[in-house]
Design a protein around this motif. Structure first.
Motif, short mmCIF file in Angstrom:
data_model
loop_
_atom_site.label_atom_id
_atom_site.label_comp_id
_atom_site.label_asym_id
_atom_site.label_seq_id
_atom_site.Cartn_x
_atom_site.Cartn_y
_atom_site.Cartn_z
N ASN A 25 1.02 -3.79 4.04
CA ASN A 25 0.03 -3.29 4.99
C ASN A 25 -0.66 -4.48 5.64
OD1 ASN A 25 -1.40 -1.32 6.25
ND2 ASN A 25 -2.86 -1.01 4.58
N ALA A 58 0.85 -1.20 0.00
CA ALA A 58 0.00 0.00 0.00
C ALA A 58 0.87 1.24 0.00
CB ALA A 58 -0.91 0.00 1.23
N GLY A 59 0.32 2.33 -0.54
CA GLY A 59 1.02 3.61 -0.53
C GLY A 59 2.12 3.67 -1.57
N ARG A 60 2.80 4.82 -1.60
CA ARG A 60 3.82 5.05 -2.63
C ARG A 60 5.01 4.11 -2.49
NH1 ARG A 60 3.78 11.64 -2.71
NH2 ARG A 60 1.78 11.86 -3.77
N GLY A 61 5.37 3.81 -1.26
CA GLY A 61 6.53 2.92 -1.05
C GLY A 61 6.19 1.46 -1.21
N ARG A 62 4.90 1.15 -1.47
CA ARG A 62 4.41 -0.23 -1.60
C ARG A 62 4.79 -1.07 -0.39
NH1 ARG A 62 0.44 0.10 -4.02
NH2 ARG A 62 0.37 -1.92 -5.03
N LYS A 63 4.78 -0.43 0.78
CA LYS A 63 5.07 -1.14 2.03
C LYS A 63 3.93 -2.11 2.32
CE LYS A 63 5.88 -0.29 6.89
NZ LYS A 63 5.26 0.42 7.97
N ARG A 100 -5.03 17.64 0.01
CA ARG A 100 -5.72 17.05 1.16
C ARG A 100 -7.16 17.53 1.19
NH1 ARG A 100 -1.48 17.13 6.23
NH2 ARG A 100 0.03 15.71 5.28
#
Length: 316
Positions: A48, A41-46, A296
């Motif tokens: 989740n 997930a997210g930009r870093g593809r960490k 945002r």
């Protein structure tokens, strides 16, 4: 009295955590927790982890994350837990080999008053359709989606301005209590079930997608208002905004409504220093919170201070 319960719990999001937490607090023996595999997930593809996994690990519960519910390795692992009851809250469809395994069956908590609003998004659609009441149901799983024999139901009102976020949290709490009541009935061998009535006019909780989350500004005022609050804060209603020669996609969150007669074109905007109104049939939708692409979420006063609208700006 049944034999001592050995429970496998299946669930993934926050909605399911409330029930698992309540079961733990009531000292039930949770022999395994099954949840979705970790997802990038997210930009870093960490990776989740699911909300259920995070909570289950904090309680030192045995967590399983199968990618295939029919795989031999998973089924062997599940059988080895020797559970006699399975409880499902906001998980995926189970194959019969899984739901039929425990002695006392597998029951599901669903966030509607079944048989209405079977499907993926019952909380959203109850608000979108302007319902004034909803509730939660426990039922034994069978081979179809949300059609099994009902055990218990609890009803609650939907207030005229309630959002899906608020109703979600209310049903999460009511649902966790209903699961405990259901487990107690199973424990005491007092379960009575009701077969769901067959009815061709049932309302369905369709899966939400980009198309059915888009606002149609030609609809009546109340229908638009219900749709926006039924998608606030997740996944959010959206619209195209045409302004200064470009068209962008915007997300719309908090709104109010104003019933009045006007002759403006539907979708045209009325803007002053503090407010942004959309002209619709029967009145205006007053936007209080909006999100522009790459920005945002912000209140409308902040938007108007930092964003220039031309005279013929409109939403589509």
């Amino acid at each position: 009295m049944t034999e001592k319960l050995r429970i496998v719990f299946m669930g993934t999001p926050d909605f399911a955590v409330a029930t698992l937490k309540t079961l733990v607090e009531h000292n039930y023996n949770i022999v395994g927790v099954i949840t979705a595999p970790d997802k990038p997930a997210g930009r870093g593809r960490k990776l989740n982890e699911s909300a259920v996994k995070v909570y289950a690990q904090s309680q030192n519960l045995n967590v399983m994350q199968p990618t295939n519910l029919k795989s031999e390795a998973f089924l062997d692992e599940l059988k080895a837990l020797d559970a006699n009851l399975q409880i499902v809250v906001a998980f995926r469809m189970l194959p019969e080999v899984v739901w039929s395994m425990p002695k006392y069956g597998t029951f599901n908590l669903h966030a509607s008053l079944l048989p209405n609003y079977r499907g993926a998004a019952p909380i959203h659609w109850a608000i979108i359709n302007g319902e004034t009441k909803t509730g939660v149901t426990t039922f034994f799983i069978d081979e179809k989606i949300d059609t099994g024999a009902m055990i218990l139901q609890k009803e609650t009102t939907i207030s005229p301005n309630e959002t899906v976020g608020q109703l979600h949290d209310k049903l999460m709490s009511i649902g966790s209590e209903l699961v405990i009541d259901t487990v107690k009935q199973i424990e005491n061998n007092e379960v009575t079930t009701t077969i769901q009535p067959k009815n061709d006019n049932l309302k369905t909780a369709y899966k939400l997608n980009k198309d059915n989350c888009k606002i149609d500004w030609t609809m009546p005022l109340d229908a638009i208002y219900n749709k926006i609050r039924g998608l606030n804060p997740f996944p959010s209603a959206w619209s195209f905004l045409e302004n200064n020669g470009e068209t962008v996609s915007v997300k719309i969150f908090e709104v109010e409504k104003e019933h009045t007669v006007h002759s403006n074109t539907f979708g045209s905007l009325k803007i002053d220093h503090n407010s942004l109104k959309v002209s619709v049939k029967d009145g205006y939708i007053i936007i209080k919170e909006i999100q522009l692409p790459g920005k945002r979420k912000m209140d409308v006063k902040s938007l108007i201070n930092g964003y220039s609208f031309n005279d013929d700006a409109k939403v589509l």
